[in-house]
Design a protein around this motif. Structure first.
Motif, PDB file in Angstrom:
ATOM      1  N   ASN A  22       0.856  -1.195   0.000  1.00 26.54           N
ATOM      2  CA  ASN A  22       0.000   0.000   0.000  1.00 26.54           C
ATOM      3  C   ASN A  22       0.893   1.246   0.000  1.00 26.54           C
ATOM      4  OD1 ASN A  22      -1.880   2.016   0.385  1.00 26.54           O
ATOM      5  ND2 ASN A  22      -3.080   0.845   1.857  1.00 26.54           N
ATOM      6  N   ILE A  23       1.387   1.592  -1.174  1.00 29.07           N
ATOM      7  CA  ILE A  23       2.280   2.744  -1.309  1.00 29.07           C
ATOM      8  C   ILE A  23       1.483   4.038  -1.470  1.00 29.07           C
ATOM      9  CG2 ILE A  23       4.095   3.799  -2.721  1.00 29.07           C
ATOM     10  CD1 ILE A  23       5.004   1.012  -3.486  1.00 29.07           C
ATOM     11  N   ILE A 177      13.933   5.666   2.208  1.00 23.42           N
ATOM     12  CA  ILE A 177      12.599   5.219   1.827  1.00 23.42           C
ATOM     13  C   ILE A 177      12.583   3.723   1.563  1.00 23.42           C
ATOM     14  CG2 ILE A 177      10.828   5.437   0.029  1.00 23.42           C
ATOM     15  CD1 ILE A 177      11.516   8.404  -0.114  1.00 23.42           C
ATOM     16  N   TYR A 178      13.679   3.172   1.038  1.00 19.42           N
ATOM     17  CA  TYR A 178      13.759   1.727   0.833  1.00 19.42           C
ATOM     18  C   TYR A 178      13.457   0.986   2.136  1.00 19.42           C
ATOM     19  CZ  TYR A 178      15.652   1.139  -3.907  1.00 19.42           C
ATOM     20  OH  TYR A 178      15.797   1.076  -5.268  1.00 19.42           O
ATOM     21  N   LEU A 179      13.986   1.500   3.253  1.00 16.50           N
ATOM     22  CA  LEU A 179      13.811   0.820   4.530  1.00 16.50           C
ATOM     23  C   LEU A 179      12.378   0.899   5.047  1.00 16.50           C
ATOM     24  CD1 LEU A 179      17.089   1.820   6.412  1.00 16.50           C
ATOM     25  CD2 LEU A 179      16.556  -0.340   5.260  1.00 16.50           C
ATOM     26  N   LEU A 180      11.557   1.748   4.466  1.00 19.33           N
ATOM     27  CA  LEU A 180      10.159   1.851   4.887  1.00 19.33           C
ATOM     28  C   LEU A 180       9.278   0.792   4.240  1.00 19.33           C
ATOM     29  CD1 LEU A 180       9.535   5.724   4.784  1.00 19.33           C
ATOM     30  CD2 LEU A 180      10.262   4.322   6.716  1.00 19.33           C
ATOM     31  N   PHE A 181       9.734   0.187   3.163  1.00 17.19           N
ATOM     32  CA  PHE A 181       8.883  -0.741   2.421  1.00 17.19           C
ATOM     33  C   PHE A 181       8.395  -1.903   3.273  1.00 17.19           C
ATOM     34  CE2 PHE A 181      10.793   0.448  -1.959  1.00 17.19           C
ATOM     35  CZ  PHE A 181       9.954   1.549  -2.015  1.00 17.19           C
ATOM     36  N   ALA A 182       9.283  -2.448   4.114  1.00 19.11           N
ATOM     37  CA  ALA A 182       8.898  -3.599   4.937  1.00 19.11           C
ATOM     38  C   ALA A 182       7.792  -3.246   5.926  1.00 19.11           C
ATOM     39  CB  ALA A 182      10.112  -4.152   5.675  1.00 19.11           C
ATOM     40  N   ALA A 183       7.698  -1.969   6.280  1.00 19.94           N
ATOM     41  CA  ALA A 183       6.706  -1.532   7.248  1.00 19.94           C
ATOM     42  C   ALA A 183       5.376  -1.161   6.611  1.00 19.94           C
ATOM     43  CB  ALA A 183       7.243  -0.339   8.038  1.00 19.94           C
ATOM     44  N   LEU A 184       5.314  -1.132   5.288  1.00 27.75           N
ATOM     45  CA  LEU A 184       4.071  -0.764   4.613  1.00 27.75           C
ATOM     46  C   LEU A 184       3.080  -1.929   4.650  1.00 27.75           C
ATOM     47  CD1 LEU A 184       5.376   1.152   1.469  1.00 27.75           C
ATOM     48  CD2 LEU A 184       4.405   2.109   3.561  1.00 27.75           C
ATOM     49  N   PRO A 185       1.793  -1.629   4.756  1.00 26.76           N
ATOM     50  CA  PRO A 185       0.783  -2.693   4.818  1.00 26.76           C
ATOM     51  C   PRO A 185       0.482  -3.288   3.446  1.00 26.76           C
ATOM     52  CG  PRO A 185      -0.272  -0.549   4.896  1.00 26.76           C
ATOM     53  CD  PRO A 185       1.214  -0.288   4.917  1.00 26.76           C
ATOM     54  N   ILE A 186      -0.315  -4.309   3.472  1.00 23.43           N
ATOM     55  CA  ILE A 186      -0.774  -4.951   2.237  1.00 23.43           C
ATOM     56  C   ILE A 186      -1.678  -3.983   1.483  1.00 23.43           C
ATOM     57  CG2 ILE A 186      -2.200  -6.846   1.347  1.00 23.43           C
ATOM     58  CD1 ILE A 186      -1.313  -8.428   3.872  1.00 23.43           C
ATOM     59  N   ALA A 187      -1.589  -3.986   0.161  1.00 21.21           N
ATOM     60  CA  ALA A 187      -2.387  -3.080  -0.666  1.00 21.21           C
ATOM     61  C   ALA A 187      -3.877  -3.367  -0.522  1.00 21.21           C
ATOM     62  CB  ALA A 187      -1.976  -3.207  -2.132  1.00 21.21           C
ATOM     63  N   ALA A 188      -4.649  -2.299  -0.323  1.00 21.20           N
ATOM     64  CA  ALA A 188      -6.096  -2.448  -0.156  1.00 21.20           C
ATOM     65  C   ALA A 188      -6.775  -2.954  -1.429  1.00 21.20           C
ATOM     66  CB  ALA A 188      -6.701  -1.111   0.268  1.00 21.20           C
ATOM     67  N   ALA A 210      -6.087  -9.954   6.964  1.00 23.90           N
ATOM     68  CA  ALA A 210      -4.650  -9.756   6.744  1.00 23.90           C
ATOM     69  C   ALA A 210      -4.357  -8.294   6.415  1.00 23.90           C
ATOM     70  CB  ALA A 210      -4.155 -10.671   5.621  1.00 23.90           C
ATOM     71  N   LEU A 211      -5.213  -7.703   5.610  1.00 25.80           N
ATOM     72  CA  LEU A 211      -5.070  -6.294   5.244  1.00 25.80           C
ATOM     73  C   LEU A 211      -5.199  -5.399   6.472  1.00 25.80           C
ATOM     74  CD1 LEU A 211      -5.048  -3.864   3.292  1.00 25.80           C
ATOM     75  CD2 LEU A 211      -7.471  -4.323   2.845  1.00 25.80           C
ATOM     76  N   PHE A 212      -6.228  -5.653   7.261  1.00 24.59           N
ATOM     77  CA  PHE A 212      -6.453  -4.849   8.465  1.00 24.59           C
ATOM     78  C   PHE A 212      -5.305  -5.012   9.465  1.00 24.59           C
ATOM     79  CE2 PHE A 212      -8.141  -4.300  12.773  1.00 24.59           C
ATOM     80  CZ  PHE A 212      -8.687  -3.036  12.675  1.00 24.59           C
ATOM     81  N   SER A 213      -4.887  -6.256   9.682  1.00 27.68           N
ATOM     82  CA  SER A 213      -3.820  -6.530  10.645  1.00 27.68           C
ATOM     83  C   SER A 213      -2.503  -5.889  10.221  1.00 27.68           C
ATOM     84  CB  SER A 213      -3.636  -8.043  10.814  1.00 27.68           C
ATOM     85  OG  SER A 213      -4.821  -8.654  11.275  1.00 27.68           O
ATOM     86  N   SER A 214      -2.195  -5.986   8.923  1.00 25.43           N
ATOM     87  CA  SER A 214      -0.939  -5.403   8.440  1.00 25.43           C
ATOM     88  C   SER A 214      -0.962  -3.884   8.535  1.00 25.43           C
ATOM     89  CB  SER A 214      -0.658  -5.835   6.992  1.00 25.43           C
ATOM     90  OG  SER A 214      -1.571  -5.236   6.080  1.00 25.43           O
ATOM     91  N   THR A 215      -2.139  -3.279   8.364  1.00 27.62           N
ATOM     92  CA  THR A 215      -2.255  -1.822   8.459  1.00 27.62           C
ATOM     93  C   THR A 215      -2.049  -1.352   9.893  1.00 27.62           C
ATOM     94  OG1 THR A 215      -3.806  -1.788   6.586  1.00 27.62           O
ATOM     95  CG2 THR A 215      -3.743   0.157   8.004  1.00 27.62           C
ATOM     96  N   VAL A 216      -2.684  -2.031  10.840  1.00 27.21           N
ATOM     97  CA  VAL A 216      -2.502  -1.679  12.250  1.00 27.21           C
ATOM     98  C   VAL A 216      -1.042  -1.876  12.650  1.00 27.21           C
ATOM     99  CG1 VAL A 216      -3.107  -2.299  14.615  1.00 27.21           C
ATOM    100  CG2 VAL A 216      -4.883  -2.235  12.848  1.00 27.21           C
ATOM    101  N   LEU A 217      -0.451  -2.988  12.217  1.00 26.10           N
ATOM    102  CA  LEU A 217       0.945  -3.267  12.534  1.00 26.10           C
ATOM    103  C   LEU A 217       1.884  -2.220  11.938  1.00 26.10           C
ATOM    104  CD1 LEU A 217       2.875  -5.334  13.864  1.00 26.10           C
ATOM    105  CD2 LEU A 217       2.917  -6.559  11.685  1.00 26.10           C
ATOM    106  N   SER A 218       1.508  -1.689  10.790  1.00 27.75           N
ATOM    107  CA  SER A 218       2.363  -0.721  10.098  1.00 27.75           C
ATOM    108  C   SER A 218       2.561   0.562  10.892  1.00 27.75           C
ATOM    109  CB  SER A 218       1.782  -0.391   8.723  1.00 27.75           C
ATOM    110  OG  SER A 218       1.937  -1.479   7.839  1.00 27.75           O
ATOM    111  N   PHE A 219       1.547   0.956  11.657  1.00 32.89           N
ATOM    112  CA  PHE A 219       1.690   2.172  12.446  1.00 32.89           C
ATOM    113  C   PHE A 219       2.828   2.035  13.462  1.00 32.89           C
ATOM    114  CE2 PHE A 219      -2.736   2.809  11.038  1.00 32.89           C
ATOM    115  CZ  PHE A 219      -2.645   4.112  10.600  1.00 32.89           C
ATOM    116  N   VAL A 220       3.014   0.821  13.968  1.00 30.48           N
ATOM    117  CA  VAL A 220       4.105   0.576  14.908  1.00 30.48           C
ATOM    118  C   VAL A 220       5.425   0.419  14.165  1.00 30.48           C
ATOM    119  CG1 VAL A 220       4.988  -0.979  16.676  1.00 30.48           C
ATOM    120  CG2 VAL A 220       2.530  -0.525  16.533  1.00 30.48           C
TER     121      VAL A 220
END
Length: 234
Positions: A22-23, A177-188, A210-220
């Motif tokens: 989800n870029i 910015i490359y290092l941020l990719f792993a923290a991005l959630p799954i695309a909606a 999975a989408l919801f969980s990855s998004t919540v996790l991404s904030f952390v």
């Protein structure tokens, strides 16, 4: 991992959960807030590449149900974003001044459109779990999937920026910015792709959680990822 999900999700959709990020709705607003216009411009370039991948290869993988090459091509020509990118390329090639004209005259509309798109995208994330039966979610397997997804993307992105930065193929801002990719959630968009028919209900629910969980996790994860560059000399 694939065996554990075989009854609930297709192999193609599982691949997309790892590779389609989800870029646009999530990544660009975060990067703009942290790194400003320069970071947002770089992230937008990544978004174009991710969008092209997700709406072509990703779409074909996620909705694979047979039909051969002809049916696959028919699906691709129905994707509006392909025509939008094609139009933008044509304008840039044949009318070089058009991009500046659009920015000068429609900047506020573009900003509003970006804001609404982000808000609606996050709304879609919330809607993804509206009909999910949480007791039926395989939380252990889902946790391993998200963990493995994070590790794989982090290793790949860190490896690329470590290789390309010393060669001056990318800038220090690119490396951050490359290092941020792993923290991005799954695309909606995957939630839309999975809404094929009633027979795919189990897949739709699993993609949604999975989408919801990855998004919540991404904030952390993003809080950590944004601080990572301070530990390196770039």
């Amino acid at each position: 991992m694939r065996h554990q999900f075989s009854e609930r999700i297709s192999p193609g959709m599982l691949s997309c959960l790892f590779s389609y990020l989800n870029i646009g709705w999530f990544g660009i607003p975060i990067v703009q807030a942290v790194y400003g216009a320069e970071g947002a411009a770089i992230m937008t370039a990544f978004y174009v590449g991710g969008m092209l991948f997700g709406n072509t290869i990703g779409y074909s993988l996620a909705t694979a149900d047979g039909g051969g090459l002809a049916k696959g091509l028919y699906k691709l020509v129905k994707i509006p974003s392909i025509y939008a990118v094609t139009l933008a390329w044509c304008l840039r090639l044949f009318a070089p001044g058009s991009s500046q004209f659009i920015l000068d005259n429609f900047a506020s509309l573009l900003t509003l459109g970006g804001l609404l798109t982000s808000v609606c995208g996050m709304g879609l994330v919330g809607m993804s779990i509206a009909h999910t039966h949480f007791r039926n979610v395989p939380w252990g397997v889902l946790g391993r999937l998200l963990g493995l997804r994070f590790v794989c993307i982090l290793l790949l992105s860190f490896g690329l920026q470590s290789l390309l930065l010393p060669l001056d193929f990318i800038t220090p801002m690119d490396a951050k910015i490359y290092l941020l990719f792993a923290a991005l959630p799954i695309a909606a968009n995957l939630l839309v792709f999975s809404a094929k028919d009633d027979r795919a209900r189990a897949e739709y629910e699993l993609v949604g959680i999975a989408l919801f969980s990855s998004t919540v996790l991404s904030f952390v994860l993003l809080l950590v990822a944004i601080e990572l560059p301070h530990f390196f000399s770039f």
